[in-house]
Design an enzyme around this catalytic site. Structure first.
Site, short mmCIF file in Angstrom:
data_model
loop_
_atom_site.label_atom_id
_atom_site.label_comp_id
_atom_site.label_asym_id
_atom_site.label_seq_id
_atom_site.Cartn_x
_atom_site.Cartn_y
_atom_site.Cartn_z
N SER A 157 0.81 -1.22 0.00
CA SER A 157 0.00 0.00 0.00
C SER A 157 0.84 1.26 0.00
O SER A 157 0.32 2.36 0.20
CB SER A 157 -0.93 0.04 1.22
OG SER A 157 -1.73 -1.11 1.25
N THR A 188 -1.07 2.72 4.75
CA THR A 188 -0.52 4.08 4.65
C THR A 188 0.41 4.27 5.81
O THR A 188 0.03 4.02 6.96
CB THR A 188 -1.66 5.12 4.78
OG1 THR A 188 -2.56 4.92 3.72
CG2 THR A 188 -1.10 6.55 4.75
N THR A 223 1.76 6.93 0.64
CA THR A 223 0.87 5.81 0.31
C THR A 223 0.72 5.64 -1.20
O THR A 223 0.96 6.59 -1.95
CB THR A 223 -0.54 6.05 0.91
OG1 THR A 223 -1.34 4.89 0.73
CG2 THR A 223 -1.24 7.22 0.25
N ARG A 258 -7.64 9.56 -8.67
CA ARG A 258 -8.09 9.69 -7.27
C ARG A 258 -6.90 10.04 -6.36
O ARG A 258 -5.84 9.44 -6.43
CB ARG A 258 -8.74 8.40 -6.81
CG ARG A 258 -9.28 8.41 -5.37
CD ARG A 258 -8.30 7.84 -4.37
NE ARG A 258 -8.89 7.68 -3.03
CZ ARG A 258 -8.19 7.38 -1.94
NH1 ARG A 258 -6.90 7.19 -2.02
NH2 ARG A 258 -8.78 7.25 -0.78
N VAL A 259 -7.11 11.00 -5.51
CA VAL A 259 -6.13 11.37 -4.50
C VAL A 259 -6.80 11.25 -3.14
O VAL A 259 -7.94 11.70 -2.96
CB VAL A 259 -5.62 12.81 -4.73
CG1 VAL A 259 -4.79 13.29 -3.55
CG2 VAL A 259 -4.81 12.88 -6.03
N GLY A 260 -6.12 10.63 -2.20
CA GLY A 260 -6.68 10.46 -0.86
C GLY A 260 -6.23 11.56 0.08
O GLY A 260 -5.84 12.65 -0.32
N ASP A 261 -6.27 11.24 1.36
CA ASP A 261 -5.92 12.23 2.39
C ASP A 261 -4.42 12.39 2.58
O ASP A 261 -3.95 13.43 3.05
CB ASP A 261 -6.52 11.79 3.74
CG ASP A 261 -5.98 10.42 4.19
OD1 ASP A 261 -5.95 9.48 3.36
OD2 ASP A 261 -5.56 10.31 5.35
N THR A 278 -4.62 7.23 8.87
CA THR A 278 -4.62 6.08 7.99
C THR A 278 -6.07 5.63 7.81
O THR A 278 -6.93 5.99 8.60
CB THR A 278 -3.74 4.95 8.56
OG1 THR A 278 -3.68 3.87 7.62
CG2 THR A 278 -4.28 4.44 9.88
N GLY A 279 -6.31 4.85 6.77
CA GLY A 279 -7.68 4.40 6.52
C GLY A 279 -8.27 5.09 5.31
O GLY A 279 -7.54 5.59 4.44
N GLY A 310 -9.29 7.55 2.96
CA GLY A 310 -8.90 8.94 2.83
C GLY A 310 -10.06 9.91 2.67
O GLY A 310 -10.03 11.03 3.19
N1 GLY Z 1 -5.37 6.93 3.58
C1 GLY Z 1 -4.86 6.68 2.31
C2 GLY Z 1 -5.81 6.85 1.22
O1 GLY Z 1 -7.01 6.83 1.41
O2 GLY Z 1 -5.37 7.02 0.11
#
Ligand code: GLY
Length: 329
Positions: free
Chosen positions: A88, A190, A208, A218-221, A241-242, A244
């Site tokens: 990941s 992450t 991550t 797509r972009v996460g947190d 983590t988790g 995003g």
């Molecule tokens: N927490 C990482 C993501 O959702 O990309």
């Protein structure tokens, strides 16, 4: 560890600590009397999400030899970025639904300097590109091809990050193309790392490959300052983590730091942020979010929605991994 255990005893004795009452509870006379007994932890300290023991060892080596928290967190998170078995983060990370490994990372220091890259492909160490953005550009965030070109101009090598194992899994996934992240498995790795050095300076890093089989782009947190990571040198640092999307919606890591600013211990600050996610996410029973925080005294802790989240610590008395407290019993 000692101060964390003691804190948990205190908070259990204190009763309900959630919602708006949490600040008042945490600052009540009795709690204050107990917390003032606690000595600040000995510095330095490094903490990271999940079982990133090797990453912490590398970061600890930097801190123990008098290095900066900033150098420590960069060196630390480069370990899972380069680890083909870490599915990941970085090299070997699971691709998006079109087979592209796209990476998100950010870094932030004691003085609120920060750098970030998102939707970056073909570069094994996005965290180092993020640091370059922080130190060598007038910007905070570069994305996609712009981030890639910037990396090449700065000597980073173009690499194929999709391993045979990830390709095979992705091809199998294509047979159903069902987007359904599995709690604590596909969303679990992450790495967010927080450190305080011998000089008492804080820094954090987060990196991550994001959600497996996400939509392209797509972009996460994780690369979002305030969501996946936030550092305020006067207060503390937090990372997430988790899922995003759920973290972004509450500006999760910034929220944790603001809770610490109100006087909450890192564990309770993380708990308050998790409660916020739960309140905002009707589907929270089917997702995982976990936070990790470290304050300027070297106290730390985490909290998650679901069972199964853990974090790794390296401090003067050695390394250990702690299971996080969680909301859904
Ligand atoms: N927490 C990482 C993501 O959702 O990309």
């Amino acid at each position: 560890m000692k101060s964390r255990r003691k804190f948990i005893r205190n908070s259990l004795a204190g009763g309900a600590l959630l919602g708006t009452a949490i600040h008042l509870e945490a600052c009540s006379t009795s709690d204050q009397a107990e917390t003032t007994e606690e000595k600040p932890s000995e510095l330095p300290v490094v903490v990271s999400t999940w079982n990133n023991v090797k990453a912490n060892e590398v970061a600890w080596g930097v801190l123990d030899s008098g290095g900066s928290a900033l150098d420590a967190v960069e060196a630390g998170v480069k370990v899972p970025e380069a680890d083909v078995n870490d599915r990941s983060v970085g090299y070997g990370g699971r691709p998006d639904r079109d087979g592209n490994v796209t990476l998100d990372a950010c870094i932030m220091d004691h003085g609120s300097n920060c750098g970030s890259v998102a939707f970056l492909q073909h570069i094994k160490h996005p965290i180092s590109v993020a640091r370059k953005v922080m130190e060598d550009t007038p910007h905070v965030m570069l994305v996609g091809n712009g981030a890639f070109q910037f990396a090449l101009e700065n000597g980073f090598e173009k690499e194929d990050l999709l391993t045979d194992k990830s390709r095979e899994e992705w091809e199998k996934w294509l047979q159903t193309s069902e987007y359904k992240p599995v709690i604590n498995i596909e969303m679990h790795d992450t790495i967010g790392m927080l450190a305080i050095d011998q000089a008492g300076k804080l820094s954090g890093a987060c990196t991550t490959s994001g959600a497996a089989y996400k939509m392209q782009g797509r972009v996460g947190d994780s690369p979002i300052i305030g969501a996946g990571l936030f550092v305020d040198g006067d207060i503390g640092a937090a990372t997430a983590t988790g899922l995003g999307e759920a973290v972004i919606k509450v500006a999760g890591s910034h929220l944790v730091v603001e809770m610490m600013r109100q006087g909450l211990h890192p564990v309770e600050a993380c708990k308050a942020a998790v409660e916020r996610v739960i309140n905002k996410e009707p589907d929270h029973k089917n997702l995982q979010v976990g936070f990790l925080a470290l304050n300027k005294h070297g106290e730390y802790g985490g909290y998650a929605i679901q069972k199964g989240y853990s974090y790794a610590v390296y401090e003067r008395n050695g390394p250990h991994t702690d299971d996080s407290e969680f909301a859904l019993k």
